[in-house]
Design a protein around this motif. Structure first.
Motif, PDB file in Angstrom:
ATOM      1  N   ARG A 149       0.825  -1.213   0.000  1.00 41.17           N
ATOM      2  CA  ARG A 149       0.000   0.000   0.000  1.00 41.17           C
ATOM      3  C   ARG A 149       0.855   1.258   0.000  1.00 41.17           C
ATOM      4  O   ARG A 149       0.453   2.297  -0.522  1.00 41.17           O
ATOM      5  CB  ARG A 149      -0.934   0.005   1.214  1.00 41.17           C
ATOM      6  N   PHE A 150       2.041   1.181   0.596  1.00 42.34           N
ATOM      7  CA  PHE A 150       2.948   2.322   0.643  1.00 42.34           C
ATOM      8  C   PHE A 150       3.817   2.433  -0.610  1.00 42.34           C
ATOM      9  O   PHE A 150       4.685   3.305  -0.686  1.00 42.34           O
ATOM     10  CB  PHE A 150       3.846   2.230   1.877  1.00 42.34           C
ATOM     11  N   GLY A 151       3.603   1.545  -1.576  1.00 41.37           N
ATOM     12  CA  GLY A 151       4.331   1.639  -2.831  1.00 41.37           C
ATOM     13  C   GLY A 151       5.715   1.018  -2.818  1.00 41.37           C
ATOM     14  O   GLY A 151       6.570   1.371  -3.626  1.00 41.37           O
ATOM     15  N   VAL A 152       5.950   0.073  -1.901  1.00 46.47           N
ATOM     16  CA  VAL A 152       7.212  -0.660  -1.859  1.00 46.47           C
ATOM     17  C   VAL A 152       6.959  -2.059  -2.419  1.00 46.47           C
ATOM     18  O   VAL A 152       6.054  -2.764  -1.957  1.00 46.47           O
ATOM     19  CB  VAL A 152       7.764  -0.753  -0.431  1.00 46.47           C
ATOM     20  N   GLU A 153       7.751  -2.479  -3.385  1.00 47.64           N
ATOM     21  CA  GLU A 153       7.563  -3.783  -4.022  1.00 47.64           C
ATOM     22  C   GLU A 153       8.522  -4.812  -3.408  1.00 47.64           C
ATOM     23  O   GLU A 153       9.687  -4.514  -3.158  1.00 47.64           O
ATOM     24  CB  GLU A 153       7.805  -3.683  -5.521  1.00 47.64           C
ATOM     25  N   THR A 154       7.996  -6.023  -3.188  1.00 45.17           N
ATOM     26  CA  THR A 154       8.787  -7.108  -2.609  1.00 45.17           C
ATOM     27  C   THR A 154       8.941  -8.241  -3.613  1.00 45.17           C
ATOM     28  O   THR A 154       7.961  -8.653  -4.241  1.00 45.17           O
ATOM     29  CB  THR A 154       8.123  -7.657  -1.335  1.00 45.17           C
ATOM     30  N   THR A 155      10.153  -8.740  -3.751  1.00 43.17           N
ATOM     31  CA  THR A 155      10.430  -9.956  -4.515  1.00 43.17           C
ATOM     32  C   THR A 155      10.922 -11.017  -3.552  1.00 43.17           C
ATOM     33  O   THR A 155      11.838 -10.772  -2.763  1.00 43.17           O
ATOM     34  CB  THR A 155      11.493  -9.706  -5.597  1.00 43.17           C
ATOM     35  N   TYR A 156      10.317 -12.217  -3.620  1.00 48.57           N
ATOM     36  CA  TYR A 156      10.729 -13.325  -2.763  1.00 48.57           C
ATOM     37  C   TYR A 156      11.722 -14.200  -3.516  1.00 48.57           C
ATOM     38  O   TYR A 156      11.508 -14.547  -4.674  1.00 48.57           O
ATOM     39  CB  TYR A 156       9.507 -14.138  -2.323  1.00 48.57           C
ATOM     40  N   TYR A 157      12.802 -14.553  -2.833  1.00 56.68           N
ATOM     41  CA  TYR A 157      13.856 -15.342  -3.469  1.00 56.68           C
ATOM     42  C   TYR A 157      14.097 -16.634  -2.703  1.00 56.68           C
ATOM     43  O   TYR A 157      13.786 -16.748  -1.515  1.00 56.68           O
ATOM     44  CB  TYR A 157      15.143 -14.521  -3.564  1.00 56.68           C
TER      45      TYR A 157
END
Length: 393
Positions: free
Chosen positions: A124-132
Motif C-alpha cells: 500500500r505504501f508503494g514498496v515492491e517485494t520480490t521473494y527469493y
C-alpha cells in the motif's frame, strides 16, 4: 577489553560489581520527565533523540537503555532499539529505511507475519517485494537486484523449514549494489555474529530466549554504525514505537541466565533431533546441525551453536490426520506458536508454510518442535508413545 559472552550476559546493562547498590537495576516507569529550568530541558532535548537520555517516556527510561546496551554488546553492535514485539522489530526498520517506489528482496522462507506485512502495508505504501529462494547462489541473487533495491532481508535459519543462508556471500552482493542487509537473527542469538558476517541491521524477538519464560512480548533491533542508528532511531521515534519497561526489566533478568538455558536447550534439542533422525517414521529432520538440513555446511562454518527449535518431516505414508493424532497424544509438549521458553512445544507446520518462489517443498507432513528444559528421557518416552499414535498402534 571485549568481554566473553558469558560475562557480558551477566554484567551488561547494570552497575559495576564494585559499586554500592542492588545487583539488579531498578524498574523505571514514567511518561513525564521534569527539568530544573528551561535551559536544562533544552540541553537534554538536544541530546535525547539519539542518546540514552531521559526526556520523555516514549524515548525510553534507564530500564530501556540498560537492556539496549546489553543487547547491543552481545550482538557485537554499537546501538540497539527495543520495540514492543518481535514483529515490530521487523516492521520498524523496514518502514524507517524504505521509501515509496523502492524495492525489497525477502527470502521465501521468511516468518509468515513478515510476508504479510510486505504484501499488505508495504504494498500500500508503494514498496515492491520480490521473494527469493533462501538457498540462492550469489550470482543468481545479482539478477534480482534493481536500481531501486534498497534492502536485502534475510532470515537464517528460515521460519519452519530452517534453511541456513550464506549471509556473507549474499551481503557482499547487496553492498556492491548499495543495499542494506537486514537479518532476523532470533534463532541465532549468541551463536551467529551478524556484524562479522556483513549484516547492517540485526533483528530479534526478545520474547524468545532472552525473555526465556513465556511471559513477555518484546523485540530489539541492533545496528553497528552511526548512519544506521540515525535511520533506525529517528524512524522508531517518528512511528511512536514503545516497549513496556516492565517487559524490558524481565528481559534483562532473562539475559542473566540465557547462556546456561540456551546450552541446555541446544544439547537437548540436538539429542532429540538425532533420535528423530533414526526413526523409521521420519523422512528428514530440519535441524541446522544435522546434514539433512539445507545449508548445513554453512551452519558449520558460520554458527557457534544452535538452539532447541527444529523441524521434522514425516514419511509420506503418514497422513495429516495421523500427525494430528500424534500431537494430540503427547503429554509433555504444549501446542503453541512461540518458542525459546523453558517448556517444550509442538506445532504442525505443513499448512503454515507460505511460499511464492516454489521453495520449502517436502515429501511429507511437517512438525516444529521446541525443546525445553524438561528431563530428556521423559520427553523421548512421550515422543515414543506419540509415534505409536501416529502409526495407529
Amino acid at each position: 577489553m571485549v568481554r566473553k559472552i558469558e560475562t557480558a550476559l551477566v554484567q551488561a546493562g547494570r552497575a559495576p560489581v564494585r559499586q554500592y547498590g542492588f545487583v539488579n537495576p531498578p524498574l523505571k516507569r514514567g511518561s513525564t520527565v521534569l527539568h530544573a529550568n528551561v535551559a536544562a530541558k533544552k540541553a537534554v532535548g538536544q541530546r535525547a533523540a539519539l542518546e540514552p537520555v531521559e526526556n520523555y517516556g516514549v524515548m525510553g527510561s534507564e530500564t530501556h537503555f540498560a537492556l539496549e546496551a546489553a543487547i547491543a554488546e552481545i550482538e557485537g553492535g554499537t546501538r540497539a532499539q527495543v520495540t514492543g514485539s518481535g514483529l515490530s522489530a521487523i516492521t520498524v526498520p523496514l518502514l524507517a529505511y524504505l521509501n515509496t517506489g523502492e524495492h525489497l528482496l525477502v527470502p521465501d522462507s521468511v516468518y509468515g507475519p513478515t510476508r504479510t506485512f510486505c504484501d499488505t502495508m508495504l504494498t500500500r505504501f508503494g514498496v515492491e517485494t520480490t521473494y527469493y529462494d533462501p538457498m540462492i547462489a550469489p550470482k543468481a541473487l545479482e539478477t534480482l537486484f534493481r536500481p531501486n533495491t534498497k534492502v536485502l532481508f534475510t532470515e537464517s535459519p528460515g521460519s519452519h523449514t530452517f534453511e541456513v543462508q550464506d549471509i556473507p556471500a549474499l551481503a557482499q552482493v547487496a553492498h556492491a549494489r548499495g543495499a542494506k542487509v537486514f537479518l532476523d537473527n532470533s534463532w541465532g542469538i549468541l551463536h551467529f555474529a551478524p556484524f562479522r558476517h556483513g549484516v547492517d541491521v540485526s533483528i530479534h524477538a526478545l520474547t524468545k530466549y532472552p525473555g526465556g519464560h513465556s511471559d513477555i512480548i518484546l523485540g530489539a533491533v541492533v545496528v553497528n554504525s552511526d548512519e544506521d542508528w540515525r535511520w533506525l532511531r529517528m524512524g522508531s521515534l517518528q512511528m511512536g514505537n514503545y516497549a513496556s519497561p516492565d517487559d524490558c526489566w524481565l528481559a534483562l533478568r532473562g539475559l542473566r541466565t540465557m547462556h546456561v538455558r540456551l546450552k541446555a536447550a541446544e544439547a537437548a534439542g540436538l539429542k532429540i533431533a538425532t533420535w528423530f533422525a533414526s526413526r523409521p517414521e521420519v523422512a528428514r529432520v530440519l535441524h541446522p546441525a544435522l546434514p539433512s538440513c539445507p545449508g548445513h555446511e554453512i551452519f558449520k562454518r558460520d554458527f557457534t551453536g544452535a538452539c532447541g527449535l527444529f523441524g521434522v518431516v514425516f514419511k509420506p505414508d503418514h497422513s495429516a490426520d495421523a500427525v494430528v493424532r500424534m500431537i494430540d497424544a503427547l503429554q509433555m509438549f504444549g501446542i503453541g506458536a512461540s518458542w525459546g521458553g523453558f517448556e517444550s512445544l509442538v506445532l504442525p507446520t505443513t499448512g503454515a508454510i507460505r511460499r511464492s518462489a516454489g521453495t520449502g517443498q517436502f515429501e511429507g507432513e511437517a512438525v516444529r518442535f521446541q525443546i525445553g528444559l524438561e528431563n530428556i528421557d521423559e520427553l523421548i518416552a512421550d515422543l515414543e508413545q506419540g509415534l505409536a499414535a501416529l502409526r495407529g498402534a
